[in-house]
Write a protein that holds these residues in place. Sequence first.
Motif, PDB file in Angstrom:
ATOM      1  N   VAL A 179      43.939  39.702  25.103  1.00 29.96           N
ATOM      2  CA  VAL A 179      43.925  39.084  26.424  1.00 29.96           C
ATOM      3  C   VAL A 179      42.908  39.778  27.324  1.00 29.96           C
ATOM      4  CG1 VAL A 179      45.339  38.651  28.450  1.00 29.96           C
ATOM      5  CG2 VAL A 179      46.291  38.325  26.190  1.00 29.96           C
ATOM      6  N   ALA A 183      39.436  38.228  28.890  1.00 26.80           N
ATOM      7  CA  ALA A 183      39.042  38.328  30.300  1.00 26.80           C
ATOM      8  C   ALA A 183      37.642  38.927  30.414  1.00 26.80           C
ATOM      9  CB  ALA A 183      40.050  39.173  31.066  1.00 26.80           C
ATOM     10  N   ALA A 188      35.073  39.101  33.545  1.00 23.85           N
ATOM     11  CA  ALA A 188      35.877  39.902  34.466  1.00 23.85           C
ATOM     12  C   ALA A 188      35.591  41.384  34.275  1.00 23.85           C
ATOM     13  CB  ALA A 188      37.361  39.629  34.239  1.00 23.85           C
ATOM     14  N   SER A 189      35.433  42.101  35.396  1.00 21.99           N
ATOM     15  CA  SER A 189      35.221  43.547  35.321  1.00 21.99           C
ATOM     16  C   SER A 189      36.548  44.211  34.952  1.00 21.99           C
ATOM     17  CB  SER A 189      34.756  44.070  36.672  1.00 21.99           C
ATOM     18  OG  SER A 189      35.776  43.858  37.626  1.00 21.99           O
ATOM     19  N   ARG A 190      36.492  45.511  34.618  1.00 21.10           N
ATOM     20  CA  ARG A 190      37.705  46.249  34.280  1.00 21.10           C
ATOM     21  C   ARG A 190      38.729  46.116  35.395  1.00 21.10           C
ATOM     22  NH1 ARG A 190      40.166  46.634  30.337  1.00 21.10           N
ATOM     23  NH2 ARG A 190      41.174  48.629  30.269  1.00 21.10           N
ATOM     24  N   THR A 192      38.981  43.809  37.823  1.00 22.24           N
ATOM     25  CA  THR A 192      39.522  42.455  37.955  1.00 22.24           C
ATOM     26  C   THR A 192      40.547  42.179  36.862  1.00 22.24           C
ATOM     27  OG1 THR A 192      37.342  41.817  38.734  1.00 22.24           O
ATOM     28  CG2 THR A 192      38.866  40.043  38.238  1.00 22.24           C
ATOM     29  N   ARG A 196      44.177  41.084  37.912  1.00 20.40           N
ATOM     30  CA  ARG A 196      44.594  39.688  37.715  1.00 20.40           C
ATOM     31  C   ARG A 196      45.310  39.434  36.388  1.00 20.40           C
ATOM     32  NH1 ARG A 196      40.820  35.052  39.316  1.00 20.40           N
ATOM     33  NH2 ARG A 196      42.780  34.085  38.778  1.00 20.40           N
ATOM     34  N   ILE A 197      45.110  40.309  35.416  1.00 20.36           N
ATOM     35  CA  ILE A 197      45.729  40.071  34.106  1.00 20.36           C
ATOM     36  C   ILE A 197      46.811  41.096  33.794  1.00 20.36           C
ATOM     37  CG2 ILE A 197      45.290  39.769  31.637  1.00 20.36           C
ATOM     38  CD1 ILE A 197      43.855  37.720  33.365  1.00 20.36           C
ATOM     39  N   PRO A 200      49.872  41.659  36.895  1.00 25.22           N
ATOM     40  CA  PRO A 200      50.881  40.604  36.963  1.00 25.22           C
ATOM     41  C   PRO A 200      51.833  40.615  35.766  1.00 25.22           C
ATOM     42  CG  PRO A 200      48.762  39.722  37.560  1.00 25.22           C
ATOM     43  CD  PRO A 200      48.519  41.118  37.079  1.00 25.22           C
ATOM     44  N   ALA A 280      53.220  38.197  40.308  1.00 28.68           N
ATOM     45  CA  ALA A 280      53.052  37.467  39.057  1.00 28.68           C
ATOM     46  C   ALA A 280      52.358  36.130  39.301  1.00 28.68           C
ATOM     47  CB  ALA A 280      54.400  37.249  38.397  1.00 28.68           C
ATOM     48  N   GLY A 283      48.260  36.168  40.152  1.00 34.52           N
ATOM     49  CA  GLY A 283      47.297  36.513  39.117  1.00 34.52           C
ATOM     50  C   GLY A 283      46.167  35.605  38.870  1.00 34.52           C
TER      51      GLY A 283
ATOM     52  N   GLN B  72      30.976  41.485  29.415  1.00 37.02           N
ATOM     53  CA  GLN B  72      31.024  40.722  30.671  1.00 37.02           C
ATOM     54  C   GLN B  72      29.719  40.019  30.993  1.00 37.02           C
ATOM     55  OE1 GLN B  72      32.271  43.737  30.286  1.00 37.02           O
ATOM     56  NE2 GLN B  72      34.085  44.112  31.545  1.00 37.02           N
ATOM     57  N   PHE B  80      40.025  33.485  20.364  1.00 37.22           N
ATOM     58  CA  PHE B  80      40.716  34.409  19.472  1.00 37.22           C
ATOM     59  C   PHE B  80      41.697  33.674  18.559  1.00 37.22           C
ATOM     60  CE2 PHE B  80      39.337  36.678  23.137  1.00 37.22           C
ATOM     61  CZ  PHE B  80      38.982  37.932  22.686  1.00 37.22           C
ATOM     62  N   ALA B  84      45.148  34.430  22.859  1.00 34.47           N
ATOM     63  CA  ALA B  84      44.882  35.323  23.991  1.00 34.47           C
ATOM     64  C   ALA B  84      45.009  34.600  25.326  1.00 34.47           C
ATOM     65  CB  ALA B  84      43.497  35.976  23.868  1.00 34.47           C
ATOM     66  N   ALA B  85      46.059  33.808  25.462  1.00 35.86           N
ATOM     67  CA  ALA B  85      46.276  33.076  26.709  1.00 35.86           C
ATOM     68  C   ALA B  85      46.723  34.040  27.802  1.00 35.86           C
ATOM     69  CB  ALA B  85      47.340  32.006  26.497  1.00 35.86           C
ATOM     70  N   PHE B  86      46.330  33.737  29.053  1.00 31.49           N
ATOM     71  CA  PHE B  86      46.866  34.499  30.177  1.00 31.49           C
ATOM     72  C   PHE B  86      48.244  33.918  30.472  1.00 31.49           C
ATOM     73  CE2 PHE B  86      42.161  34.609  31.477  1.00 31.49           C
ATOM     74  CZ  PHE B  86      41.931  35.676  30.615  1.00 31.49           C
ATOM     75  N   HIS B  88      50.798  34.424  32.379  1.00 29.64           N
ATOM     76  CA  HIS B  88      51.408  34.186  33.679  1.00 29.64           C
ATOM     77  C   HIS B  88      50.662  33.129  34.491  1.00 29.64           C
ATOM     78  CE1 HIS B  88      48.264  37.138  34.061  1.00 29.64           C
ATOM     79  NE2 HIS B  88      48.174  36.842  35.337  1.00 29.64           N
ATOM     80  N   MET B  89      49.614  32.548  33.901  1.00 36.41           N
ATOM     81  CA  MET B  89      48.855  31.535  34.628  1.00 36.41           C
ATOM     82  C   MET B  89      49.063  30.164  33.986  1.00 36.41           C
ATOM     83  SD  MET B  89      45.158  33.263  35.131  1.00 36.41           S
ATOM     84  CE  MET B  89      44.947  34.952  35.596  1.00 36.41           C
ATOM     85  N   PHE B  97      39.682  30.558  35.232  1.00 33.00           N
ATOM     86  CA  PHE B  97      39.486  32.003  35.384  1.00 33.00           C
ATOM     87  C   PHE B  97      38.010  32.415  35.421  1.00 33.00           C
ATOM     88  CE2 PHE B  97      39.355  36.413  33.871  1.00 33.00           C
ATOM     89  CZ  PHE B  97      40.261  36.999  34.734  1.00 33.00           C
ATOM     90  N   ILE B 101      35.838  33.995  38.591  1.00 33.26           N
ATOM     91  CA  ILE B 101      35.149  35.286  38.497  1.00 33.26           C
ATOM     92  C   ILE B 101      33.708  35.122  38.989  1.00 33.26           C
ATOM     93  CG2 ILE B 101      34.207  36.982  36.866  1.00 33.26           C
ATOM     94  CD1 ILE B 101      37.140  37.288  37.015  1.00 33.26           C
TER      95      ILE B 101
END
Lengths: 283, 322
Positions: A179, A183, A188-190, A192, A196-197, A200, A280, A283, B72, B80, B84-86, B88-89, B97, B101
Amino acid sequence: MTVDSSSLAPGTARRRRARGTGAPLTRSSGIGLGIALTWFSLLVLIPLCLVVIQSVDGGWTTFRETLTNPQTAAALRLTVTQALIVTVINVVMGTLIAWVLVRDEFWGKRLLEVVIDIPFALPTIVAGLVLLSLYGPDSPLGVNVANTERSVFLALLFVTLPFVVRTVQPVLMELDRDVEEAAASLGASRFTTLRRIILPSLAPAITAGAALSFARGISEYGSLVLLSGNLPLKTEVASVRILTYIENGNEAAAASVATILLLVALAAIVLLQVVSKWVARRG
Amino acid sequence: MGIEIRGVSKNFGDFVALQDIDLSIPSGQLTALLGPSGGGKSTLLRIIAGLESSDSGTIEIEGLDATGLPAQKRNVGFVFQHYAAFKHMTVEKNVAFGLEIRKKPKDEVRRRVAELLELVHLEQFSHRLPSQLSGGQRQRMALARALAIEPSVLLLDEPFGALDAKVRKELREWLRRLHDEVHVTTVFVTHDQEEALEVSDNLVVINEGRIEQIGTPDDLYDRPASEFVLSFLGPVTRLGNTLIRPHDIDITRYEHAATATGRITRWTRVGFEIRLEVTPDDVLHPDPVQVIVTRTEATALQLHEGAQVWLRPRAGAETVVS
């Protein structure tokens, strides 16, 4: 004071509502529910109700008088503020320690794993003795905090250390590295990713740990009585106050203080639940 | 253009994952990295994405040197195996997402997310959480999320590996059609030769950290460069002194100029096909030969277990002498 840990588990309330509509209970689940409720009532509900009833037994005047008593008010204020500060620190440090324990490999990690639990496993009076010999008048470190507010703070910090660590650690272990990589590849930076991940996902565990730590903080007795000196208006905490009331035969006043502590704990749990949900969702 | 990989090596301790890999992956095509587990194909994919660093060598993505760039900054879409789902979203938030960003304006994000969800047929699930989706739906969401950032390359690491056979087949066809629509340079890793043969424009067979062969699926299937490639792309059996595919063997009950003769010693029926094992009479080649015939052929040839048969390669069959 006890905290019903089931009320801290995230999402139970939602699930109960979703499932609990209409469907009749089977016999076995009926019996199970009956036993659980009886057990819960005997151990938690009835004693708590009794305390509340006792506090207003002599009419509201005792209740009011107890709370307006400057010594009691000071004790309550000290207890709640110190517990709050300690909880905030635990949230940060506990999460950090859990992170280090899960994500990093270092020499002595296994040892640290064991040491973390010591404040938890140690009888509180032994903890009190340890603190007294280390930070008392004869401190080998030259740090003497005996008879000051700091002694309360220190004792609380010591005994509540494991709570957040131990609630966050298993959740962090379950967290997929995929995950975070996903990101990262999305840009996404470390920081972020953390905000956000990761946070939450950890929020329910952190708040559960914070609730336990706060509840333990406002109820602590053994570990701080030796070091704090229990000076009225200065280092006396609520639990010591309750004991004094009981020793003087004023049970209604003791129950009043207990009721206040109970309400504060409830408020804290509700507040933490709200915060957890909010984080939560953000996020 | 596309992806240029030059001299890439990677070791994990003593284990050599990749050994001096040189590979150009053409722009706009669907390339499969095929090989057995632990062969280094996933490592290569992760090095392209910047999720793993190579010990030596350079990576160029669409003409840009990406060797030193962190994940990045590579603008790579990665999918994946385990989604690798987020968690909580919502589906919508997951897809948005990468755009958030990049600080895209809100209405553009909304429009783009709606487009992508339509593309992956998830528009009615936009407010669900990943836990409320099936595996196939989750993987489509992951794909939409990766495509949202308009990546210069799309990388898929065993994308259908965690799905059941039926869904896997559906998604495979769907990926092929999607690629025909979107045309983004795509690399996907798989250990399933059928998947690789069916979906890809180009195939790269990787084994033990080295590239065995590169070519179109037909090239590799018809003209395997090595015994490994031949045996990895489908079942093979030994007939005389050559390796051959079991369905390329001509089998008959009547004596003729044959490479081998023997009795049918095993008979396994799987749906329309029948897998036979023929134990040759020849003492020099005592290993059983695998033969695959259709049920109709078996009936027409009056084959049965224990029958004496004669075997030879069919005309035009591909063999490798070994």
